[in-house]
Design an enzyme around this catalytic site. Structure first.
Site, PDB file in Angstrom:
ATOM      1  N   SER A  98       0.825  -1.261   0.147  1.00 34.85           N
ATOM      2  CA  SER A  98       0.030   0.041   0.075  1.00 34.85           C
ATOM      3  C   SER A  98       1.160   1.352   0.064  1.00 34.85           C
ATOM      4  O   SER A  98       1.906   1.362   0.512  1.00 34.85           O
ATOM      5  CB  SER A  98      -0.683  -0.120   1.190  1.00 34.85           C
ATOM      6  OG  SER A  98      -1.482   1.134   1.368  1.00 34.85           O
ATOM      7  N   GLY A 143      -4.768  11.518  11.628  1.00 37.53           N
ATOM      8  CA  GLY A 143      -3.790  10.285  10.847  1.00 37.53           C
ATOM      9  C   GLY A 143      -3.728  10.530   9.284  1.00 37.53           C
ATOM     10  O   GLY A 143      -2.955  10.056   8.619  1.00 37.53           O
ATOM     11  N   LYS A 180       2.018  -4.121   6.496  1.00 30.45           N
ATOM     12  CA  LYS A 180       2.473  -3.753   4.917  1.00 30.45           C
ATOM     13  C   LYS A 180       3.887  -3.699   5.183  1.00 30.45           C
ATOM     14  O   LYS A 180       4.623  -4.249   4.182  1.00 30.45           O
ATOM     15  CB  LYS A 180       1.727  -2.610   4.274  1.00 30.45           C
ATOM     16  CG  LYS A 180       0.310  -2.951   4.226  1.00 30.45           C
ATOM     17  CD  LYS A 180      -0.134  -4.342   3.517  1.00 30.45           C
ATOM     18  CE  LYS A 180      -1.578  -4.508   3.465  1.00 30.45           C
ATOM     19  NZ  LYS A 180      -1.830  -5.878   2.927  1.00 30.45           N
ATOM     20  N   TYR A 187      -1.863  -1.253  10.951  1.00 33.26           N
ATOM     21  CA  TYR A 187      -2.155  -1.608   9.425  1.00 33.26           C
ATOM     22  C   TYR A 187      -0.924  -1.359   8.514  1.00 33.26           C
ATOM     23  O   TYR A 187      -0.258  -2.337   7.904  1.00 33.26           O
ATOM     24  CB  TYR A 187      -3.377  -1.028   8.893  1.00 33.26           C
ATOM     25  CG  TYR A 187      -3.607  -1.187   7.445  1.00 33.26           C
ATOM     26  CD1 TYR A 187      -3.829  -2.271   6.632  1.00 33.26           C
ATOM     27  CD2 TYR A 187      -3.227  -0.067   6.644  1.00 33.26           C
ATOM     28  CE1 TYR A 187      -3.641  -2.389   5.552  1.00 33.26           C
ATOM     29  CE2 TYR A 187      -3.248   0.031   5.335  1.00 33.26           C
ATOM     30  CZ  TYR A 187      -3.589  -1.365   4.555  1.00 33.26           C
ATOM     31  OH  TYR A 187      -3.796  -1.212   3.245  1.00 33.26           O
TER      32      TYR A 187
HETATM   33  C1  UD1 Z   1      -7.024   4.868   3.478  1.00 35.39           C
HETATM   34  C2  UD1 Z   1      -6.094   4.580   4.499  1.00 35.39           C
HETATM   35  C3  UD1 Z   1      -4.890   3.842   4.111  1.00 35.39           C
HETATM   36  C4  UD1 Z   1      -5.239   2.682   3.115  1.00 35.39           C
HETATM   37  C5  UD1 Z   1      -6.346   2.942   2.217  1.00 35.39           C
HETATM   38  C6  UD1 Z   1      -7.145   1.949   1.647  1.00 35.39           C
HETATM   39  C7  UD1 Z   1      -6.535   5.955   6.416  1.00 35.39           C
HETATM   40  C8  UD1 Z   1      -5.982   7.038   7.117  1.00 35.39           C
HETATM   41  N1  UD1 Z   1      -5.572   5.608   5.249  1.00 35.39           N
HETATM   42  O1  UD1 Z   1      -6.363   5.867   2.628  1.00 35.39           O
HETATM   43  O2  UD1 Z   1      -3.972   3.557   4.748  1.00 35.39           O
HETATM   44  O3  UD1 Z   1      -4.030   2.009   2.400  1.00 35.39           O
HETATM   45  O4  UD1 Z   1      -7.520   3.907   2.665  1.00 35.39           O
HETATM   46  O5  UD1 Z   1      -7.859   2.196   0.542  1.00 35.39           O
HETATM   47  O6  UD1 Z   1      -7.763   5.545   6.730  1.00 35.39           O
HETATM   48  N2  UD1 Z   1     -12.486  11.423   3.083  1.00 35.39           N
HETATM   49  C9  UD1 Z   1     -13.459  12.411   3.578  1.00 35.39           C
HETATM   50  N3  UD1 Z   1     -14.604  11.770   3.985  1.00 35.39           N
HETATM   51  C10 UD1 Z   1     -14.830  10.252   4.311  1.00 35.39           C
HETATM   52  C11 UD1 Z   1     -13.634   9.400   3.864  1.00 35.39           C
HETATM   53  C12 UD1 Z   1     -12.727  10.090   3.171  1.00 35.39           C
HETATM   54  O7  UD1 Z   1     -13.215  13.505   3.608  1.00 35.39           O
HETATM   55  O8  UD1 Z   1     -16.000  10.105   4.553  1.00 35.39           O
HETATM   56  C13 UD1 Z   1     -11.367  11.966   2.632  1.00 35.39           C
HETATM   57  C14 UD1 Z   1      -9.753  11.743   3.472  1.00 35.39           C
HETATM   58  O9  UD1 Z   1      -9.595  12.618   4.413  1.00 35.39           O
HETATM   59  C15 UD1 Z   1      -9.013  11.643   2.369  1.00 35.39           C
HETATM   60  C16 UD1 Z   1      -9.622  11.192   0.924  1.00 35.39           C
HETATM   61  O10 UD1 Z   1     -11.060  11.376   1.394  1.00 35.39           O
HETATM   62  O11 UD1 Z   1      -8.449  12.934   2.012  1.00 35.39           O
HETATM   63  C17 UD1 Z   1      -9.489   9.933   0.838  1.00 35.39           C
HETATM   64  O12 UD1 Z   1      -9.718   9.137   1.938  1.00 35.39           O
HETATM   65  P1  UD1 Z   1      -9.771   7.333   2.111  1.00 35.39           P
HETATM   66  O13 UD1 Z   1     -10.576   6.915   0.972  1.00 35.39           O
HETATM   67  O14 UD1 Z   1     -10.334   6.979   3.366  1.00 35.39           O
HETATM   68  O15 UD1 Z   1      -8.406   6.853   1.593  1.00 35.39           O
HETATM   69  P2  UD1 Z   1      -6.951   7.268   2.394  1.00 35.39           P
HETATM   70  O16 UD1 Z   1      -7.153   8.008   3.578  1.00 35.39           O
HETATM   71  O17 UD1 Z   1      -6.242   7.801   1.170  1.00 35.39           O
END
Ligand code: UD1
Length: 349
Positions: free
Chosen positions: A126, A305, A154, A150
């Site tokens: 990842s 995070g 990895k 997690y």
């Molecule tokens: C997350 C994990 C990452 C993992 C990946 C798998 C975290 C902190 N990181 O990545 O380790 O490998 O998923 O797919 O969980 N967002 C919102 N609202 C939401 C959900 C997300 O605003 O309800 C935003 C987040 O702040 C971020 C972006 O959308 O800026 C992407 O989020 P997400 O899809 O959860 O992925 P990652 O955080 O990049």
């Protein structure tokens, strides 16, 4: 004769798409999953999409006897290992479960491979292994770190595979020197979208943690509104920026990696991303367009995070695997929406 590939975590989101890509690339697939985070209905969909009876066994990858049985019963030539837990937040509250499953499963599968002289291995890593990026886009030689269990699993997984490769270049554990271990560590950026048929896709249990499945459920009316976590990041619109990659492109990346392991000696560690970056609000706008639905959202504080921005330099995967992504954000949203609107309650409706 077609080489047989063992696919672990086979009924999960990325693995189910990879199953089809591997068949398309001329491999026979044996799937294994314990359905701890997936549905048996996936097998019916795969049967329909591939027009073949899926070869599948239900087992947990930590079960040594079960893994041994798989290698005895099937002529396995390589493994693509997906089976693992993947929720960052949950990993901080259940670290033992994450280490036991993600590291225990990896050791169990590699142990069975070692005993049977099978040494081609594709590992689901990842972009989380880059921690807080110092420089963008991310190249594979960027510093590595983990901020949660997690991510640690990895990083450790990659290390275990490097150690296995290194051991082969000196002497093999337990005697006779056979073929060397060849591994492909694939560092995924943000997989989204679904198969173009709308028959398989992402079906998270409970409230989705990740952005696109959450947006999809808002579009379909299962959730009221999206929380946008932070609008004060140093990004063009203040929301988090990521490299979203279509799951079908990602699946093709696995087929390319496996082909490379069969055709050339050596191991590879590569990013699977597009090199393009989109903000949360870009995704919301693209999804609204693809679905024709309004996506209600409200801005909330940053999620602990989270990083501001993360995207790949995809050059090395192109050079080493001859692979690059093809499908754009509009396609990701269109295919996600087709899946979501055809299966509003997922596989087990
Ligand atoms: C997350 C994990 C990452 C993992 C990946 C798998 C975290 C902190 N990181 O990545 O380790 O490998 O998923 O797919 O969980 N967002 C919102 N609202 C939401 C959900 C997300 O605003 O309800 C935003 C987040 O702040 C971020 C972006 O959308 O800026 C992407 O989020 P997400 O899809 O959860 O992925 P990652 O955080 O990049």
């Amino acid at each position: 004769m077609k080489p047989t590939v063992l696919l672990t975590g086979a009924t999960g989101y990325i693995a189910s798409h990879t199953w089809l890509a591997l068949q398309g690339a001329g491999f026979d697939v044996v799937g294994v999953d314990d359905f701890s985070n997936s549905s048996p209905e996936v097998l019916n969909r795969l049967r329909e999409l591939s027009d073949r009876e899926p070869v599948f066994e239900r087992a947990n990858v930590c079960d040594e006897a079960a893994m041994e049985g798989l290698f005895r019963r099937h002529p396995i030539a390589a493994v693509v290992h997906f089976a693992a837990f993947k929720a960052v937040g949950e990993s901080t509250t259940r670290p033992l479960a994450y280490y036991a499953n993600n590291i225990g499963g990896l050791l169990g599968v590699c142990g069975a491979m070692q005993r049977h002289g099978v040494k081609r291995f594709v590992f689901s890593s990842s972009a989380t292994v880059y921690g807080q990026p110092e420089r963008l886009p991310l190249r594979e030689d960027a510093p590595l770190s983990a901020t949660n269990p997690y991510g640690q699993t990895k990083l450790m997984g990659e290390q275990i595979l490097r150690d296995l490769g290194a051991a082969d270049s000196v002497a093999t554990e337990g005697g006779a020197r056979g073929a060397a271990w060849q591994t492909a560590c694939l560092r995924y950026f943000n997989p989204v979208g679904a198969h173009a048929s709308g028959r398989i896709g992402e079906d998270p249990r409970g409230v989705p943690n990740n952005l696109m499945p959450y947006v999809a459920q808002v579009a379909v009316g299962r959730l009221a509104r999206l929380s946008v976590y932070g609008r004060d990041y140093p990004t063009p619109d203040g929301t988090g920026v990521r490299d979203y990659i279509h799951v079908v492109d990602l699946a093709e990346g696995h087929a390319a990696a496996l082909r490379r392991l069969f055709e050339q000696a050596g191991s590879v560690t590569v990013n699977l991303g597009t090199g393009r970056s989109y903000s949360v609000l870009d995704v919301v706008a693209a999804y609204a367009k693809a679905s024709g639905r309004e996506i209600a959202y409200e801005v909330k504080p940053r999620r602990p995070g989270d990083i501001a921005a993360c995207w790949a330099d995809p050059t090395l995967a192109r050079e080493l695997l001859g692979w690059s992504s093809k499908l754009d954000l509009a396609r990701m949203c269109e295919d996600s929406w087709r899946w979501q609107s055809m299966n509003p309650k997922g596989f087990d409706a």
